[in-house]
Design a protein around this motif. Structure first.
Motif, short mmCIF file in Angstrom:
data_model
loop_
_atom_site.label_atom_id
_atom_site.label_comp_id
_atom_site.label_asym_id
_atom_site.label_seq_id
_atom_site.Cartn_x
_atom_site.Cartn_y
_atom_site.Cartn_z
N HIS A 76 9.75 -11.35 -19.15
CA HIS A 76 9.00 -11.79 -17.97
C HIS A 76 8.36 -10.57 -17.31
CE1 HIS A 76 10.88 -15.74 -18.37
NE2 HIS A 76 12.05 -15.13 -18.46
N PRO A 77 7.29 -10.05 -17.88
CA PRO A 77 6.72 -8.79 -17.41
C PRO A 77 6.21 -8.83 -15.96
CG PRO A 77 5.29 -9.82 -19.04
CD PRO A 77 6.59 -10.55 -19.07
N VAL A 78 5.64 -9.94 -15.54
CA VAL A 78 5.11 -10.01 -14.17
C VAL A 78 6.24 -9.93 -13.15
CG1 VAL A 78 3.81 -11.41 -12.52
CG2 VAL A 78 3.06 -11.28 -14.90
N ALA A 79 7.31 -10.69 -13.40
CA ALA A 79 8.46 -10.66 -12.49
C ALA A 79 9.07 -9.27 -12.44
CB ALA A 79 9.50 -11.68 -12.93
N ALA A 80 9.19 -8.63 -13.60
CA ALA A 80 9.76 -7.28 -13.65
C ALA A 80 8.88 -6.29 -12.91
CB ALA A 80 9.94 -6.85 -15.11
N ALA A 81 7.57 -6.41 -13.07
CA ALA A 81 6.65 -5.50 -12.37
C ALA A 81 6.74 -5.68 -10.86
CB ALA A 81 5.22 -5.73 -12.85
N SER A 82 6.93 -6.92 -10.42
CA SER A 82 7.07 -7.18 -8.98
C SER A 82 8.32 -6.51 -8.43
CB SER A 82 7.13 -8.68 -8.72
OG SER A 82 5.94 -9.32 -9.17
N ILE A 83 9.41 -6.61 -9.16
CA ILE A 83 10.66 -5.98 -8.73
C ILE A 83 10.53 -4.46 -8.75
CG2 ILE A 83 13.11 -5.67 -9.27
CD1 ILE A 83 13.08 -8.52 -10.40
N ALA A 84 9.92 -3.94 -9.82
CA ALA A 84 9.74 -2.49 -9.93
C ALA A 84 8.87 -1.97 -8.78
CB ALA A 84 9.11 -2.13 -11.27
N GLY A 85 7.82 -2.71 -8.43
CA GLY A 85 6.98 -2.30 -7.32
C GLY A 85 7.73 -2.29 -6.00
N ALA A 86 8.56 -3.32 -5.80
CA ALA A 86 9.35 -3.37 -4.56
C ALA A 86 10.35 -2.23 -4.50
CB ALA A 86 10.07 -4.72 -4.48
N LEU A 87 10.99 -1.92 -5.63
CA LEU A 87 11.95 -0.82 -5.66
C LEU A 87 11.27 0.53 -5.45
CD1 LEU A 87 14.25 -1.93 -8.63
CD2 LEU A 87 14.83 -1.88 -6.19
N LEU A 88 10.07 0.68 -6.00
CA LEU A 88 9.34 1.92 -5.80
C LEU A 88 8.99 2.10 -4.33
CD1 LEU A 88 7.95 4.42 -6.95
CD2 LEU A 88 5.93 3.00 -7.41
N LEU A 89 8.52 1.04 -3.69
CA LEU A 89 8.19 1.11 -2.27
C LEU A 89 9.43 1.41 -1.43
CD1 LEU A 89 6.18 0.79 0.03
CD2 LEU A 89 6.60 -1.68 -0.03
N ALA A 90 10.53 0.73 -1.75
CA ALA A 90 11.77 0.97 -1.02
C ALA A 90 12.24 2.41 -1.20
CB ALA A 90 12.85 -0.01 -1.48
N GLY A 91 12.11 2.93 -2.42
CA GLY A 91 12.51 4.31 -2.68
C GLY A 91 11.67 5.30 -1.90
N LEU A 92 10.36 5.06 -1.82
CA LEU A 92 9.50 5.96 -1.06
C LEU A 92 9.86 5.95 0.43
CD1 LEU A 92 6.09 5.17 -2.78
CD2 LEU A 92 7.41 7.28 -2.99
N LEU A 93 10.21 4.78 0.93
CA LEU A 93 10.64 4.69 2.33
C LEU A 93 11.95 5.43 2.56
CD1 LEU A 93 9.77 0.95 3.11
CD2 LEU A 93 8.57 3.00 3.93
N LEU A 94 12.88 5.32 1.59
CA LEU A 94 14.14 6.04 1.71
C LEU A 94 13.93 7.55 1.69
CD1 LEU A 94 16.55 3.92 -0.52
CD2 LEU A 94 16.69 4.27 1.94
#
Length: 208
Positions: free
Chosen positions: A154-172
């Motif tokens: 499920h590449p689209v779902a995985a990309a959505s999660i990866a994008g959210a994690l990347l954004l959360a990581g940048l905020l951290l």
């Protein structure tokens, strides 16, 4: 189907653990029938090399300060791996995305996630005990394994999660910068105190 979500996800994961990405994708392509995986990643020599290097990283990444040194060495390796995997995927796909553009997407995403990981690890290393490094490293490994596996199906779902994690990581990272700065300031203060103590001890020793 566009290969972009798969390239983005593999780039994000490569910035955290490039060897795990190559190993997992290769295994899925060779034994799991994943059509999106380029044949180059399924080769035996690639799988063996990725497996050995993954074991080295699994150990080094859980030792305080060794993990930061390992990250420093991989500042170039991880983005290059993300770019290479992205270019291979684009070349293996239907041509909807050029290999140069795919390499740019994968490499840039890998660089961002790598810098995020390295910065957060510096903050974690300010903790006096090693358990936090082990917990964080294990969580990273499990996240990479889970999201790469999801991306295969499920590449689209995985990309959505990866994008959210990347954004959360940048905020951290934004919040962690102050902690890193305080840690460096304390270390400089300790060095200054030791130097002052050593300077005071020398005249006292001379008067004896």
């Amino acid at each position: 189907m566009s290969i972009v979500p798969m390239i983005f996800t593999s780039g994000w994961a490569s910035g955290i653990n490039a060897y795990a990405v190559v190993l997992l994708l290769g295994l899925f392509g060779r034994f799991g029938g994943a059509d999106s995986v380029p044949p180059a990643l399924e080769r035996t020599d690639v799988l063996v090399a990725a497996g050995v290097l993954f074991l080295f990283e699994a150990v080094a990444d859980k030792i305080p300060y060794v993990d930061s040194a390992w990250d420093a060495v991989h500042t170039v390796i991880r983005p290059v791996a993300g770019a290479t995997v992205g270019a291979l995927m684009a070349g293996h796909a239907d041509g909807s995305l050029g290999e140069v553009a795919a390499g740019a997407v994968g490499g840039t995403t890998a660089l961002l996630s790598h810098l995020t990981k390295a910065s957060l690890r510096m903050a974690v290393n300010t903790s006096p005990e090693p358990a936090s490094n082990i917990v964080v490293s294990t969580a990273e490994d499990l996240s990479v394994a889970g999201i790469v596996t999801l991306a295969v199906f499920h590449p689209v779902a995985a990309a959505s999660i990866a994008g959210a994690l990347l954004l959360a990581g940048l905020l951290l990272v934004w919040f962690a910068v102050s902690r890193i700065r305080r840690f460096l300031e304390r270390r400089r203060e300790r060095r200054a105190l030791r130097a002052a103590a050593a300077g005071a001890a020398q005249p006292a020793a001379g008067r004896r």
